[in-house]
Design an enzyme around this catalytic site. Sequence first.
Site, short mmCIF file in Angstrom:
data_model
loop_
_atom_site.label_atom_id
_atom_site.label_comp_id
_atom_site.label_asym_id
_atom_site.label_seq_id
_atom_site.Cartn_x
_atom_site.Cartn_y
_atom_site.Cartn_z
N HIS A 1 9.65 0.85 -15.30
CA HIS A 1 9.08 0.16 -14.14
C HIS A 1 8.17 -1.00 -14.56
O HIS A 1 8.00 -1.95 -13.80
CB HIS A 1 8.32 1.15 -13.27
CG HIS A 1 9.15 2.32 -12.84
ND1 HIS A 1 10.22 2.20 -12.00
CD2 HIS A 1 9.07 3.63 -13.18
CE1 HIS A 1 10.77 3.38 -11.81
NE2 HIS A 1 10.09 4.27 -12.53
N HIS B 1 6.25 3.59 -9.06
CA HIS B 1 7.30 2.68 -9.49
C HIS B 1 6.92 1.20 -9.42
O HIS B 1 7.51 0.39 -10.13
CB HIS B 1 8.57 2.90 -8.68
CG HIS B 1 9.19 4.23 -8.92
ND1 HIS B 1 10.33 4.63 -8.26
CD2 HIS B 1 8.84 5.27 -9.74
CE1 HIS B 1 10.67 5.86 -8.67
NE2 HIS B 1 9.76 6.26 -9.56
N ASP C 1 -7.49 -5.49 11.07
CA ASP C 1 -7.61 -6.35 12.25
C ASP C 1 -7.96 -5.44 13.42
O ASP C 1 -8.30 -4.27 13.23
CB ASP C 1 -6.33 -7.17 12.48
CG ASP C 1 -5.15 -6.33 12.93
OD1 ASP C 1 -5.26 -5.08 12.98
OD2 ASP C 1 -4.10 -6.92 13.24
N CYS D 1 -3.29 -2.78 9.85
CA CYS D 1 -3.09 -3.51 11.09
C CYS D 1 -2.00 -2.76 11.86
O CYS D 1 -1.55 -1.71 11.42
CB CYS D 1 -2.71 -4.97 10.85
SG CYS D 1 -1.10 -5.27 10.09
N THR E 1 1.35 -3.04 12.50
CA THR E 1 2.59 -2.69 11.79
C THR E 1 2.41 -2.67 10.28
O THR E 1 3.28 -2.17 9.57
CB THR E 1 3.71 -3.71 12.08
OG1 THR E 1 3.31 -4.98 11.59
CG2 THR E 1 4.03 -3.77 13.58
#
Length: 145
Positions: free
Chosen positions: A136, A101, A10, A68, A70
Amino acid sequence: MSEKIYVGADHAGFDLKQKLVAELKKLGYEPIDVGPKTLDPADDFPDYAKPVAQAVSNGAVDRGILTCGTGLGMSYTANRFPNVRAAVAWSPEIAELARKHNDANILVLPSRFVSEQDGLEILHKWLDTKFEGGRHQRRVEKIEK
């Protein structure tokens, strides 16, 4: 043929995306830049997360990269798609564990919290780390059930 990787951002992740696309090309990957092509503060993260997540979800590509401010909005959007495991990584160690993992197939970088150099280091670690499988694998399979 080189591996295709969809990349999107963004407005907050625009500059970092440009660096990531250039680095992917340098490393021999074929980045598919879904945008934005120019910086526009009105850009909305779902508009760029969706095409990347859709490409990974339907198997058109194995991996994608989003950025973006955060990383959260991109990860929320991407993780709504089947078979997508988008991981926000703010350090190489997080990126490594996300791959090892959780078989993370979309890397999400929080551009307001990592420098461009850190972003490149995180990218390299994520690209170079393989999924461990084993114990995993069953955990990853439970995500889609």
